[in-house]
Each structure stands twice: as C-alpha cells, then as structure tokens.
Motif scaffolding. Structure first.
Motif, PDB file in Angstrom:
ATOM      1  N   TRP A 109       0.842  -1.209   0.000  1.00 22.58           N
ATOM      2  CA  TRP A 109       0.000   0.000   0.000  1.00 22.58           C
ATOM      3  C   TRP A 109       0.870   1.248   0.000  1.00 22.58           C
ATOM      4  CZ3 TRP A 109      -0.598   4.008   3.573  1.00 22.58           C
ATOM      5  CH2 TRP A 109      -1.647   4.896   3.282  1.00 22.58           C
ATOM      6  N   VAL A 110       1.907   1.255   0.829  1.00 29.01           N
ATOM      7  CA  VAL A 110       2.805   2.407   0.871  1.00 29.01           C
ATOM      8  C   VAL A 110       3.494   2.575  -0.484  1.00 29.01           C
ATOM      9  CG1 VAL A 110       4.869   3.399   1.948  1.00 29.01           C
ATOM     10  CG2 VAL A 110       3.170   2.236   3.364  1.00 29.01           C
ATOM     11  N   ALA A 111       3.900   1.465  -1.103  1.00 29.95           N
ATOM     12  CA  ALA A 111       4.554   1.530  -2.408  1.00 29.95           C
ATOM     13  C   ALA A 111       3.635   2.169  -3.439  1.00 29.95           C
ATOM     14  CB  ALA A 111       4.965   0.128  -2.859  1.00 29.95           C
ATOM     15  N   GLU A 112       2.365   1.819  -3.407  1.00 29.37           N
ATOM     16  CA  GLU A 112       1.416   2.410  -4.360  1.00 29.37           C
ATOM     17  C   GLU A 112       1.294   3.911  -4.142  1.00 29.37           C
ATOM     18  OE1 GLU A 112      -3.233   2.007  -5.839  1.00 29.37           O
ATOM     19  OE2 GLU A 112      -2.453   0.663  -4.299  1.00 29.37           O
ATOM     20  N   GLN A 113       1.295   4.340  -2.871  1.00 32.40           N
ATOM     21  CA  GLN A 113       1.233   5.775  -2.580  1.00 32.40           C
ATOM     22  C   GLN A 113       2.474   6.486  -3.120  1.00 32.40           C
ATOM     23  OE1 GLN A 113      -1.744   6.851  -1.045  1.00 32.40           O
ATOM     24  NE2 GLN A 113      -2.079   4.679  -1.461  1.00 32.40           N
ATOM     25  N   ILE A 114       3.630   5.881  -2.908  1.00 34.69           N
ATOM     26  CA  ILE A 114       4.887   6.491  -3.340  1.00 34.69           C
ATOM     27  C   ILE A 114       4.934   6.645  -4.855  1.00 34.69           C
ATOM     28  CG2 ILE A 114       7.376   6.018  -3.561  1.00 34.69           C
ATOM     29  CD1 ILE A 114       7.303   4.919  -0.718  1.00 34.69           C
ATOM     30  N   MET A 115       4.363   5.671  -5.564  1.00 39.70           N
ATOM     31  CA  MET A 115       4.451   5.689  -7.022  1.00 39.70           C
ATOM     32  C   MET A 115       3.355   6.508  -7.691  1.00 39.70           C
ATOM     33  SD  MET A 115       5.734   1.895  -8.124  1.00 39.70           S
ATOM     34  CE  MET A 115       4.653   0.990  -7.026  1.00 39.70           C
ATOM     35  N   THR A 116       2.338   6.895  -6.938  1.00 38.26           N
ATOM     36  CA  THR A 116       1.241   7.632  -7.575  1.00 38.26           C
ATOM     37  C   THR A 116       1.037   9.047  -7.040  1.00 38.26           C
ATOM     38  OG1 THR A 116      -0.346   6.624  -6.026  1.00 38.26           O
ATOM     39  CG2 THR A 116      -0.011   5.520  -8.148  1.00 38.26           C
ATOM     40  N   LEU A 117       1.314   9.263  -5.757  1.00 37.76           N
ATOM     41  CA  LEU A 117       1.015  10.571  -5.163  1.00 37.76           C
ATOM     42  C   LEU A 117       1.837  11.737  -5.717  1.00 37.76           C
ATOM     43  CD1 LEU A 117       0.423   9.799  -1.376  1.00 37.76           C
ATOM     44  CD2 LEU A 117      -1.272  10.511  -3.073  1.00 37.76           C
ATOM     45  N   PRO A 118       3.170  11.605  -5.843  1.00 34.22           N
ATOM     46  CA  PRO A 118       3.955  12.795  -6.225  1.00 34.22           C
ATOM     47  C   PRO A 118       3.514  13.439  -7.521  1.00 34.22           C
ATOM     48  CG  PRO A 118       5.404  11.083  -5.396  1.00 34.22           C
ATOM     49  CD  PRO A 118       4.052  10.457  -5.527  1.00 34.22           C
ATOM     50  N   GLN A 119       3.294  12.636  -8.549  1.00 29.78           N
ATOM     51  CA  GLN A 119       2.926  13.223  -9.828  1.00 29.78           C
ATOM     52  C   GLN A 119       1.506  13.790  -9.810  1.00 29.78           C
ATOM     53  OE1 GLN A 119       4.713  13.841 -12.525  1.00 29.78           O
ATOM     54  NE2 GLN A 119       6.558  13.079 -11.532  1.00 29.78           N
ATOM     55  N   ARG A 120       0.654  13.245  -8.961  1.00 32.01           N
ATOM     56  CA  ARG A 120      -0.698  13.800  -8.847  1.00 32.01           C
ATOM     57  C   ARG A 120      -0.685  15.129  -8.107  1.00 32.01           C
ATOM     58  NH1 ARG A 120      -3.890   8.242  -7.045  1.00 32.01           N
ATOM     59  NH2 ARG A 120      -3.722   7.155  -9.051  1.00 32.01           N
ATOM     60  N   ALA A 121       0.291  15.291  -7.231  1.00 32.97           N
ATOM     61  CA  ALA A 121       0.335  16.500  -6.408  1.00 32.97           C
ATOM     62  C   ALA A 121       0.950  17.683  -7.148  1.00 32.97           C
ATOM     63  CB  ALA A 121       1.115  16.226  -5.131  1.00 32.97           C
ATOM     64  N   PHE A 122       2.022  17.423  -7.914  1.00 32.40           N
ATOM     65  CA  PHE A 122       2.660  18.513  -8.643  1.00 32.40           C
ATOM     66  C   PHE A 122       1.743  19.002  -9.759  1.00 32.40           C
ATOM     67  CE2 PHE A 122       6.891  16.578  -7.349  1.00 32.40           C
ATOM     68  CZ  PHE A 122       7.124  17.545  -6.397  1.00 32.40           C
ATOM     69  N   LEU A 123       1.776  20.279  -9.995  1.00 38.36           N
ATOM     70  CA  LEU A 123       0.971  20.870 -11.052  1.00 38.36           C
ATOM     71  C   LEU A 123       1.809  21.120 -12.297  1.00 38.36           C
ATOM     72  CD1 LEU A 123      -0.986  23.528  -8.946  1.00 38.36           C
ATOM     73  CD2 LEU A 123      -1.810  21.281  -9.681  1.00 38.36           C
ATOM     74  N   ASN A 164       2.422   7.600 -13.517  1.00 34.43           N
ATOM     75  CA  ASN A 164       1.448   8.641 -13.828  1.00 34.43           C
ATOM     76  C   ASN A 164       1.135   8.693 -15.324  1.00 34.43           C
ATOM     77  OD1 ASN A 164      -0.077  11.019 -12.838  1.00 34.43           O
ATOM     78  ND2 ASN A 164       1.276  12.149 -14.197  1.00 34.43           N
ATOM     79  N   MET A 165       2.062   8.212 -16.140  1.00 35.06           N
ATOM     80  CA  MET A 165       1.867   8.222 -17.584  1.00 35.06           C
ATOM     81  C   MET A 165       1.070   7.016 -18.081  1.00 35.06           C
ATOM     82  SD  MET A 165       4.819   8.647 -20.495  1.00 35.06           S
ATOM     83  CE  MET A 165       5.231  10.319 -19.994  1.00 35.06           C
ATOM     84  N   LEU A 166       0.991   5.972 -17.263  1.00 32.54           N
ATOM     85  CA  LEU A 166       0.354   4.732 -17.701  1.00 32.54           C
ATOM     86  C   LEU A 166      -1.059   4.913 -18.264  1.00 32.54           C
ATOM     87  CD1 LEU A 166       1.559   2.094 -15.081  1.00 32.54           C
ATOM     88  CD2 LEU A 166       2.025   2.130 -17.524  1.00 32.54           C
ATOM     89  N   PRO A 167      -1.924   5.761 -17.669  1.00 35.50           N
ATOM     90  CA  PRO A 167      -3.264   5.920 -18.252  1.00 35.50           C
ATOM     91  C   PRO A 167      -3.245   6.410 -19.698  1.00 35.50           C
ATOM     92  CG  PRO A 167      -3.222   6.792 -16.022  1.00 35.50           C
ATOM     93  CD  PRO A 167      -1.801   6.500 -16.403  1.00 35.50           C
ATOM     94  N   ASP A 168      -2.162   7.069 -20.097  1.00 35.73           N
ATOM     95  CA  ASP A 168      -2.066   7.586 -21.463  1.00 35.73           C
ATOM     96  C   ASP A 168      -1.325   6.639 -22.397  1.00 35.73           C
ATOM     97  OD1 ASP A 168      -3.251  10.343 -21.168  1.00 35.73           O
ATOM     98  OD2 ASP A 168      -1.684  10.438 -19.633  1.00 35.73           O
ATOM     99  N   LEU A 169      -1.055   5.422 -21.905  1.00 36.55           N
ATOM    100  CA  LEU A 169      -0.354   4.430 -22.717  1.00 36.55           C
ATOM    101  C   LEU A 169      -1.208   3.162 -22.825  1.00 36.55           C
ATOM    102  CD1 LEU A 169       3.247   4.761 -21.178  1.00 36.55           C
ATOM    103  CD2 LEU A 169       2.419   5.790 -23.303  1.00 36.55           C
ATOM    104  N   PRO A 170      -2.274   3.193 -23.605  1.00 39.32           N
ATOM    105  CA  PRO A 170      -3.175   2.042 -23.684  1.00 39.32           C
ATOM    106  C   PRO A 170      -2.489   0.762 -24.137  1.00 39.32           C
ATOM    107  CG  PRO A 170      -3.626   3.638 -25.443  1.00 39.32           C
ATOM    108  CD  PRO A 170      -2.725   4.309 -24.466  1.00 39.32           C
ATOM    109  N   ALA A 171      -1.461   0.866 -24.949  1.00 37.32           N
ATOM    110  CA  ALA A 171      -0.780  -0.332 -25.435  1.00 37.32           C
ATOM    111  C   ALA A 171      -0.084  -1.100 -24.310  1.00 37.32           C
ATOM    112  CB  ALA A 171       0.242   0.049 -26.504  1.00 37.32           C
ATOM    113  N   VAL A 172       0.194  -0.406 -23.201  1.00 42.88           N
ATOM    114  CA  VAL A 172       0.886  -1.054 -22.088  1.00 42.88           C
ATOM    115  C   VAL A 172      -0.088  -1.831 -21.200  1.00 42.88           C
ATOM    116  CG1 VAL A 172       2.445  -0.660 -20.134  1.00 42.88           C
ATOM    117  CG2 VAL A 172       2.612   0.782 -22.153  1.00 42.88           C
TER     118      VAL A 172
END
Length: 620
Positions: free
Chosen positions: A429-443, A532-540
């Motif tokens: 759970w902590v790993a998921e937070q680390i990999m997703t939160l920073p890019q969602r927070a920065f503008l 953070n880029m994964l949603p924009d990479l449908p082929a992945v």
C-alpha cells in the motif's frame, strides 16, 4: 610505468549531460601532482565499447596499470573496465576505488572479480602510494588503505563460510586528509568536462546550462542510520579562499552559471553562510545541503541575497519516533518551521521522505503521508529507505538475515528490502502511494505555449506561468520522460513536466508495433513519473506487457491496474524484449540485464520509441 585512469560510463548516449563525479578527477590530479605518468579516459564521451577504447589506450600509451571506481550500483560498468584490461593482458595491474570498495571492501572486491587492489577510503594519498609501490616492486602491504586480492601476493584464495570473504588482505586504515586545501583541484580537463559544460543539466530542478558540481567540505558530523560517509568519518572543510580560487578557474574556463555544492552538509552555522556570501558578485545561482535545525531567518536572508536558489534538506519522516530511530538528531517541529520559512523566502526546497525504517509501522508511514498531502507546495519526494552497503541499516539487514548474500545484493543493484514492522500488504500500500502521489500533487505550469519538440534530441522546450507567483518561465531543452521538476526562477515553486499526447501517442504506437512481432515485452523500472503516464499508454495495459522492478518492495504492488513483477519473470515467460522507462538508469539496468538475463536480446530506452509521425513505421 604508465597509468590509465578510467571514468565509467553513466550515459546511454554520448553527448548527454551527466552529473560530473569528482572522486576520479581528484585522484587524477593527485597522481599527476606526484609526477606519475597518467592518462585519462572518460567512457561517457566514447562512442566505442569499453574493450575497444581500453585496447587502444593500453597499446598507444603502454599502460601497466588501469584504475577506475564508483558506487555500488555502478558495479557492472566498473567491472566491465577491469575485465577489459585483464582480457587484453592479464599482467596489467587493476585497481578499483570509490564507494563500492570503501563501503564493503570484501564484497566489493568479490563482485568486481577482476580488481587486484581496492582503495578503501579517500584515494588522493593512497593511490599514488600504491602506484609507486607497484612500479618499484616494493611490498604493497606497506601501503595503508588497501584491500588486496591474495593472488597478487602469490597466495591462493582461501574459501571460507562467507562467500564474499575469500582471504582478501587488508592493510591498516589510512588517516583522512585533514587539510583539504592541500589537495589539488579536480582534473576537469583530463576527463573532458568542457564537452558537457554547455548542456542543460535537467537534474532535480536545476534546469540550467553551464552547471557544475563542487565540494567545499567532506563527510558529516552526524551519523544517520541510512548514511555511509565514503569520504571518511570526520567533517572537514576547505577554506573558502581555496574554494573560490577553484571557482575562478571554472568561471573563466567553462563559463559556469550554476553550482551544485555536493557537500553532505554545507553549513550548520550562520558564520559559514555569511562567509560564503562572497559568491554574490559572481552572479552564480547555487544549491547546497542544510539541516532543518540550523535554519534561521537571518540565514535565509543571507542565502537569498547570495543567489542560493535551492536548499536541500534531509527530512526522512514526519514522525519523531522514526527520526529518533534514524539517529537524525532533529524533531519534526524543526522541519515544519524550516520548510515554511524557506518556502516563504522563495528558495526552492529539495528533500524527501523515506519509508521503511526498522521502527516504521503503518501508523507512522500514514502520518508522514498525510502530512505530505497537506503540504504538497514543498515538492517533497517520496521513496523507500535503501540499506546501502556500509550503513548501520545495512549491517542490521545482514545481521537479521534480510540480506543473505552481500555480493548478490550488490549485483542486484542494492534493491529496497523490508526492514520495517509493516507486513507485505502494508508495504504494498505504501509503495502504491509512493508511485502515484507525487505526480498527482505537482501541477503542470499554466498557459503552456511556445512548445518546441525536438524528436532527434528527445527534448522539449516551452514557456509557462508559475502556478504560485504567476511569473512566465521558459524551460528549454528539457529531456523527455524525466522525473525532473521544473522550478520557477522567481519563487522556487516546483512543477511537473506536462505529459504531451504527441509523445504518449508515439510510445503507444511503437509498443503496438513491437507487440505485433513479440509475444511479450516488459518495462523494467517503475517510478512515479512512468506510473502517472500509464493511463495515457493504452498499449501497455494489455496482458502481454509486464511491469518489472528490482525493488522487492514494489514487487507485487498494483499500479494503474498492472502488477509489478520481479525481473525473474523475464526467464519464466521467456521475455526477450525489455523497455526501460527510467531514463537516468538506462545504462545501469541494461548492464544488469546483460549480466543476469542473457536471453533478453533487445533492451530499449523508452526515449527511442519517440519519433515524429512520419518515422513511426521504423520502430520495431
């Protein structure tokens, strides 16, 4: 005897900027000062492979000793140099130094395999002394600060219960260099710093050209559990006269505009800061490391006036129990005060929280994450703690059996291991937070315009308004696919690089093309930017594309619906094509794949999947 000092390759493409290391250039200068016949080779500027480059230099200059070194995670690049020398001529003496040897001498020698001698600690005095001993045929055991392969001494390797201790001989430790002013300036010319001096740094918010690394002190007076001081255990400072004498040369020769002061601790009293303010007339922007407990308004006023644009801090946790366990000698209330003051004075902040200390629980980790979510304006990074060789944390991990094989641990790239009190599910759970939160927070900067896409150099340039102060900034030549933050040059606020559909479309199209020819592919190296880029990479998102990471903590985590696997899946599923999305570590990961997964035939830098529309059909 003639000597060849080789800097390992860090870049995946010649011409790219890299953080110019100072250890080998310092040793080079000291060898030359001692009258030794030294030749230098920087593999970051060589299009040729290591074997070809070394063979030419050895032949041309009649080289009798090859020296190199670096950090533990660079072991493949270091080993490649040593092996190339021995493959050409087994009589050539090989020497390794740097953190890989100093932090764990026996394990470092074992993993490098082809080193006759290892330099433990600072190399400026030890290296010339070893060179003289070898050239004169005297006993190398008389030189302090070495670890020696017993075969050099005519002794057989003696196997023992520990696979990484096979009878290596250590000489007495060498005393640290007390007067740093006696050390000549690094050999910038010998390693062709001028070839990258004008490049855009694109490192941790620097976003500047003509940037250079300098040091004004060595070691640190504090002993945090996750730190290993490769330059010794005693904190020593250069005189500022000596520092500025070097800076004068760098400004004249390379037109330096930005300095990254790489000291573990630049200053912990106001006096040093006020003295360093003499840098102001140079009109040079700079960055240095500080302790939150030392920050005062008077210090910040002096720093701002002297063009300090970034202050680095060791933050680590928002929970005092964890800070105490880490031996940080600070309280979190000091962190809060220092961050607010620094932010209010418009100086950029660089610091991170690291999770997984031996006392870490889900409660303490959540406390830190919650505080982070409430203060995203500071741009604090999130990572797991790493038990690097030589640190107290590493020694605990070995003692507890979490790290069972020190040599394999280095071969694996010093992966993150779970030393905390959290369960695997809690760590996931902590790993998921680390990999997703920073890019969602920065503008992303506002009102992006003047966009220039350079497909050949894999870079983007654009202008945009700061989301904090509204000032228009221009960020030229920013590398595609980088985690690097974009710092406002006025208020220091951090922004993230925009994800352009022109780029993600290229990558998706290229992945589809590869999958039309391959049964399965893998992406090795999953950080917050790629997540953070994964949603924009449908082929992945298809079932034939796998996410892989060396970090045991990340393995098993789910990111955007995709599980992260161990690299072992490459062999299990016979995956022969790997794409590396962490562009800063392409060379390191590629060498690890070549060494441990020989059935992988294609290793692709994700940057090479970005082509203009008319060239997409060339991707295969």
């Amino acid at each position: 005897m003639n000597y060849l000092l080789v800097m390992p390759r860090f870049v995946d493409k010649v011409g790219e900027w890299y953080q110019f290391p100072l250890g080998i250039p310092y040793v080079s200068s000291c060898m030359k000062q001692n009258g030794l016949n030294v030749y230098t080779l920087n593999m970051n500027h060589e299009e040729r492979d290591v074997q070809s480059a070394l063979e030419e230099y050895i032949q041309k200059y009649d080289i009798g000793m090859v020296l190199t070194g670096g950090l533990s995670f660079q072991y493949n690049a270091i080993k490649e140099i040593l092996k190339a020398a021995k493959d050409y001529d087994s009589a050539i003496v090989t020497v390794a130094g740097g953190g890989i040897i100093t932090s764990a001498p026996e394990a470092g020698m074992e993993v490098l395999e082809f080193a006759d001698y290892g330099i433990i600690g600072e190399g400026e005095e030890t290296t010339p002394a070893l060179c003289r001993a070898v050239a004169e045929g005297s006993d190398p055991k008389s030189v302090d600060g070495l670890i020696i392969d017993p075969r050099v001494l005519g002794e057989p390797l003696r196997e023992s219960k520990s696979p990484y201790k096979r009878g290596y001989r250590r000489t007495p430790p060498r005393k640290e260099v007390r007067d740093l002013d006696t050390i000549p300036f690094p050999d910038y010319d010998g390693f062709d710093f001028g070839k990258i001096a004008g490049n855009m740094a694109n490192l941790l918010g620097i976003n500047e050209d003509h940037a250079i690394t300098m040091t004004s002190s060595r070691s640190c007076p504090f002993q945090c559990t996750f730190c290993f001081h490769t330059s010794g255990s005693h904190y020593r400072k250069r005189s500022l006269d000596n520092f500025f004498a070097e800076l004068d040369i760098l400004v004249e020769k390379y037109g330096i505009k930005y300095i990254f002061v790489s000291d573990e601790l630049f200053a912990y009293n106001l006096k040093r800061v006020l003295e360093f303010a003499r840098i102001k007339p140079y009109n040079i922007r700079w960055w240095a490391q500080f302790r939150v407990s030392d920050v005062t308004e008077e210090m910040l006023i002096a720093l701002k006036d002297a063009n300090c644009v970034t202050m680095g801090f060791g933050l680590e946790s928002a929970d005092d129990r964890i800070l105490e366990s880490m031996n940080k000698k600070i309280k979190f209330v000091q962190t809060e005060r220092a961050l607010k003051l620094t932010y209010d004075y418009g100086i950029a902040i660089q610091g991170g929280f690291i999770f997984g200390d031996v006392e870490e629980t889900l409660e303490t980790a959540t406390k830190t994450l919650n505080w982070w979510k409430e203060h995203t304006e500071y741009g604090i990074t999130l990572n797991f703690i790493t038990a690097y060789p030589g640190t107290p944390l590493y020694k605990q991990a070995v003692l507890k059996g979490v790290i069972k094989d020190e040599v394999q641990f280095i071969r694996d790239g010093c992966p993150v291991v779970n030393l905390s009190k959290m369960s695997k599910a809690e760590m996931d759970w902590v790993a998921e937070q680390i990999m997703t939160l920073p890019q969602r927070a920065f503008l992303v900067p506002e009102k992006i315009r003047d966009v220039i896409l350079d497909y050949e150099q894999k870079r983007i340039g654009f202008s945009g308004n700061c989301t904090g102060c509204g000032l228009k900034n221009t960020w030229p030549n920013v590398r595609f696919f980088t985690r690097n933050v974009l710092t406002c040059k006025s208020c220091g606020k951090k922004h993230k690089l925009p994800i352009l559909h022109e780029v993600t479309d290229c990558i998706s199209h290229s992945v589809e093309k590869i999958l039309s020819q391959k049964n399965r592919i893998a992406f090795w190296g999953i950080n917050d930017y790629f997540a953070n880029m994964l949603p924009d990479l449908p082929a992945v998102h298809g079932e034939r594309a796998y996410l892989v990471d060396n970090s045991r903590i990340k393995q098993g985590s789910i990111v955007e619906g995709k599980m992260i696997y161990s690299p072992e899946i490459l062999d299990e599923l016979m995956i022969d094509t790997v794409i590396i999305p962490v562009v800063s570590y392409v060379t390191t990961i590629e060498k690890q794949i070549q060494a441990e997964y020989p059935d992988v035939k294609n290793v692709i830098n994700i940057l090479d999947l970005i082509h203009p529309v008319g060239e997409r059909q060339q991707i295969a």
